[in-house]
Design a protein around this motif. Sequence first.
Motif, PDB file in Angstrom:
ATOM      1  N   ARG A  14       0.876  -1.062   0.050  1.00 44.27           N
ATOM      2  CA  ARG A  14       0.094   0.047   0.011  1.00 44.27           C
ATOM      3  C   ARG A  14       0.831   1.135  -0.018  1.00 44.27           C
ATOM      4  NH1 ARG A  14      -4.213  -2.056   4.881  1.00 44.27           N
ATOM      5  NH2 ARG A  14      -5.202  -3.512   3.506  1.00 44.27           N
ATOM      6  N   ARG A  15       0.431   2.107  -0.636  1.00 45.58           N
ATOM      7  CA  ARG A  15       1.048   3.363  -0.487  1.00 45.58           C
ATOM      8  C   ARG A  15       0.267   4.340   0.481  1.00 45.58           C
ATOM      9  NH1 ARG A  15       3.270   4.840  -6.480  1.00 45.58           N
ATOM     10  NH2 ARG A  15       3.881   2.901  -6.931  1.00 45.58           N
ATOM     11  N   ARG A  16       0.814   5.002   1.569  1.00 48.53           N
ATOM     12  CA  ARG A  16       0.188   5.944   2.305  1.00 48.53           C
ATOM     13  C   ARG A  16       1.134   7.237   2.724  1.00 48.53           C
ATOM     14  NH1 ARG A  16      -1.716   1.235   6.919  1.00 48.53           N
ATOM     15  NH2 ARG A  16      -3.279   0.304   5.526  1.00 48.53           N
ATOM     16  N   GLU A  17       0.328   8.179   3.028  1.00 45.19           N
ATOM     17  CA  GLU A  17       1.107   9.487   3.006  1.00 45.19           C
ATOM     18  C   GLU A  17       0.338   9.981   4.377  1.00 45.19           C
ATOM     19  OE1 GLU A  17       1.125  12.007  -0.091  1.00 45.19           O
ATOM     20  OE2 GLU A  17       2.502  10.668  -1.341  1.00 45.19           O
ATOM     21  N   LYS A  18       1.234  10.026   5.440  1.00 45.11           N
ATOM     22  CA  LYS A  18       0.657  10.725   6.643  1.00 45.11           C
ATOM     23  C   LYS A  18       0.509  12.271   6.536  1.00 45.11           C
ATOM     24  CE  LYS A  18       2.242   7.070   9.844  1.00 45.11           C
ATOM     25  NZ  LYS A  18       3.143   6.814  10.726  1.00 45.11           N
ATOM     26  N   ARG A  19      -0.424  12.759   6.546  1.00 40.99           N
ATOM     27  CA  ARG A  19      -0.891  14.231   6.449  1.00 40.99           C
ATOM     28  C   ARG A  19      -1.293  14.725   7.768  1.00 40.99           C
ATOM     29  NH1 ARG A  19      -4.096  15.066   0.647  1.00 40.99           N
ATOM     30  NH2 ARG A  19      -2.575  14.022  -0.716  1.00 40.99           N
ATOM     31  N   ILE A 103       0.511   3.394 -13.208  1.00 38.67           N
ATOM     32  CA  ILE A 103       0.207   4.625 -13.110  1.00 38.67           C
ATOM     33  C   ILE A 103       0.660   5.640 -11.952  1.00 38.67           C
ATOM     34  CG2 ILE A 103      -1.855   6.275 -13.143  1.00 38.67           C
ATOM     35  CD1 ILE A 103      -3.443   4.266 -14.891  1.00 38.67           C
ATOM     36  N   ASN A 104       0.598   5.048 -11.014  1.00 40.25           N
ATOM     37  CA  ASN A 104       0.994   5.459  -9.781  1.00 40.25           C
ATOM     38  C   ASN A 104       2.575   5.750  -9.637  1.00 40.25           C
ATOM     39  OD1 ASN A 104      -1.481   5.896  -8.316  1.00 40.25           O
ATOM     40  ND2 ASN A 104      -1.347   3.834  -7.634  1.00 40.25           N
ATOM     41  N   ASP A 105       3.212   4.875 -10.383  1.00 40.87           N
ATOM     42  CA  ASP A 105       4.903   5.005 -10.562  1.00 40.87           C
ATOM     43  C   ASP A 105       5.113   6.324 -11.327  1.00 40.87           C
ATOM     44  OD1 ASP A 105       5.192   2.805  -8.864  1.00 40.87           O
ATOM     45  OD2 ASP A 105       5.442   1.332 -10.489  1.00 40.87           O
ATOM     46  N   GLU A 106       4.287   6.532 -12.373  1.00 41.66           N
ATOM     47  CA  GLU A 106       4.581   7.569 -13.118  1.00 41.66           C
ATOM     48  C   GLU A 106       4.173   8.898 -12.434  1.00 41.66           C
ATOM     49  OE1 GLU A 106       2.170   6.740 -16.585  1.00 41.66           O
ATOM     50  OE2 GLU A 106       3.686   5.231 -17.388  1.00 41.66           O
ATOM     51  N   ARG A 107       3.444   8.980 -11.445  1.00 44.46           N
ATOM     52  CA  ARG A 107       3.150  10.069 -10.814  1.00 44.46           C
ATOM     53  C   ARG A 107       4.143  10.705  -9.712  1.00 44.46           C
ATOM     54  NH1 ARG A 107      -2.706  11.032 -10.714  1.00 44.46           N
ATOM     55  NH2 ARG A 107      -2.299  11.948  -8.431  1.00 44.46           N
ATOM     56  N   PRO A 109       5.960  11.778  -6.554  1.00 40.25           N
ATOM     57  CA  PRO A 109       5.949  11.388  -5.100  1.00 40.25           C
ATOM     58  C   PRO A 109       5.227  12.182  -4.379  1.00 40.25           C
ATOM     59  CG  PRO A 109       8.383  11.240  -6.014  1.00 40.25           C
ATOM     60  CD  PRO A 109       7.590  12.276  -6.635  1.00 40.25           C
ATOM     61  N   SER A 110       5.287  13.383  -4.555  1.00 39.83           N
ATOM     62  CA  SER A 110       4.404  14.507  -3.620  1.00 39.83           C
ATOM     63  C   SER A 110       2.866  14.310  -4.011  1.00 39.83           C
ATOM     64  CB  SER A 110       4.891  15.979  -3.879  1.00 39.83           C
ATOM     65  OG  SER A 110       4.615  16.213  -5.160  1.00 39.83           O
ATOM     66  N   ILE A 111       2.385  13.631  -4.874  1.00 36.40           N
ATOM     67  CA  ILE A 111       1.118  13.537  -5.228  1.00 36.40           C
ATOM     68  C   ILE A 111       0.448  12.346  -4.774  1.00 36.40           C
ATOM     69  CG2 ILE A 111      -0.727  13.500  -7.131  1.00 36.40           C
ATOM     70  CD1 ILE A 111       1.187  15.089  -9.059  1.00 36.40           C
ATOM     71  N   ALA A 112      -0.741  12.379  -4.089  1.00 34.31           N
ATOM     72  CA  ALA A 112      -1.311  11.148  -3.591  1.00 34.31           C
ATOM     73  C   ALA A 112      -1.625  10.200  -4.618  1.00 34.31           C
ATOM     74  CB  ALA A 112      -2.778  11.592  -2.825  1.00 34.31           C
ATOM     75  N   PRO A 113      -1.389   8.663  -4.490  1.00 29.55           N
ATOM     76  CA  PRO A 113      -1.589   7.819  -5.291  1.00 29.55           C
ATOM     77  C   PRO A 113      -2.983   7.670  -5.575  1.00 29.55           C
ATOM     78  CG  PRO A 113      -1.046   6.813  -3.131  1.00 29.55           C
ATOM     79  CD  PRO A 113      -0.715   8.105  -2.954  1.00 29.55           C
ATOM     80  N   LEU A 114      -3.327   7.150  -6.673  1.00 32.80           N
ATOM     81  CA  LEU A 114      -4.714   6.816  -7.213  1.00 32.80           C
ATOM     82  C   LEU A 114      -5.239   5.544  -6.589  1.00 32.80           C
ATOM     83  CD1 LEU A 114      -4.770   8.163 -10.723  1.00 32.80           C
ATOM     84  CD2 LEU A 114      -5.763   9.326  -8.627  1.00 32.80           C
TER      85      LEU A 114
END
Length: 450
Positions: A14-19, A103-107, A109-114
């Motif tokens: 999973r890809r998670r970003e803590k905001r 698609i998420n690899d091409e985005r 790093p600062s943008i939230a994954p889809l």
Amino acid sequence: MQALTTNKPRVPWRRREKRRYKRSAAEKAVLKEKRQAHCISYSSALQAARNVVFHEAEKLHAQFSGHSVQYYYEEIMQHSCIAQSSRGINRWNTFCRQEVKRINDERAPSIAPLKAAQCAHRIAERWNSMSKSEQEDATQAAVKDLEDHREMKKLAIRNVPLEAFHDCQRSVQAIDREARALNARTGVEIIFIATRSTTDHFNQPHIFQTSHATDFFDACFKVSAVDVALRLEAFSIAGIQELAAAPERVSRMYYHNFDHHITAKYHIIVENWPLSKFCCPGDINSRTEISVLKSAWDSGATRFHKLSDTEFEKWEEEYFQAALHNRNENEGEDRGLQNTIPTASTQSSVPSNDDDSPSTSSLTPDSQSQVAPSHQRTVPIAAINVITAANGNAMHVPKKARKERSDKGVKRGPRKRMNAPANDTVLHWRHPSPNASANTPLHPHIVSVL
């Protein structure tokens, strides 16, 4: 056949970003009011839904009238929430997973994954434009990867203790719900025990038992299910040498003479005692110390430890040597006290077979042998580490004071006989002649005059 174990390592997927956003007091107050309003509205809606279900149960009771309204209500509510089957792997799922990852690899790093639902429409258009052979070629390698991924998620060992804790909590709660419903529907008696297998996990022993199962353990085994769970946990963590194989139950805790009453009998010591004094919690007057002690026990930092056979043999040898050392010290003190008291002259007389010349012997203070006072041993005795502090050092175990002797500190000398003659005369009782009969009375005879 479905696999039950796997050797695959657990990897993140999973890809998670803590905001983090720090809210002001006003924002917190608004959120609090919103939560309270939501709680009230949800409770009322939930109660209305229950009323609807109960109304349907009343309809079933009126229609069939074979059971009570409560029975039909429970029949309606007791539906299994465990999935009976899982969806198999298909090429569309494989292709969708593969494209979302690309698609998420091409985005940036600062943008939230889809998520898959956000881009499924785009992926479906491309998928439908491909022929069947192209679809198979595009997902040939990804099918095996998805199978391994599912097996890893289901069976791989948790790397983080907190994840294992939450996984265990969710799973045992689901099992408890199903077991409770099964017992209500069929009357089946169930006991379910879940314990951790390593000290790195946070789970406490979990027990689910119905009423008759509880009575069964108390009546037949003379132990509770809680004791069985604790022994199972000890066996799973440390093996047969630990508390799981303890043949006796500790019926009472002793703080005074802990080594004699507990360690010598049950082979148990206390590790990481957080306070400076080892005593009963009821003897602690500070609330802070009580809180520290409770937190230490709850977290597992302070715990009981059962010595293995090798450890107990070593401890028993140290315990014996220390007891022997203390006994020698006490005997040395008694002998030293006696040697400081002046002793009077001692005479000894032995009757002779000759009536006219009895043999006598006397000892004077000059000829009397003197006994040198004993010295205390200076050889150090190994520490008996039955209570360890938080830093690992041994703590003093309180001993119950023995009753002092009534003649402690009183000088002790030679005892005198009752009704004895003066000190300058020693009498020897003998028969007047060697051929006298046993009924002949004895007469005193002076054998030595100083």
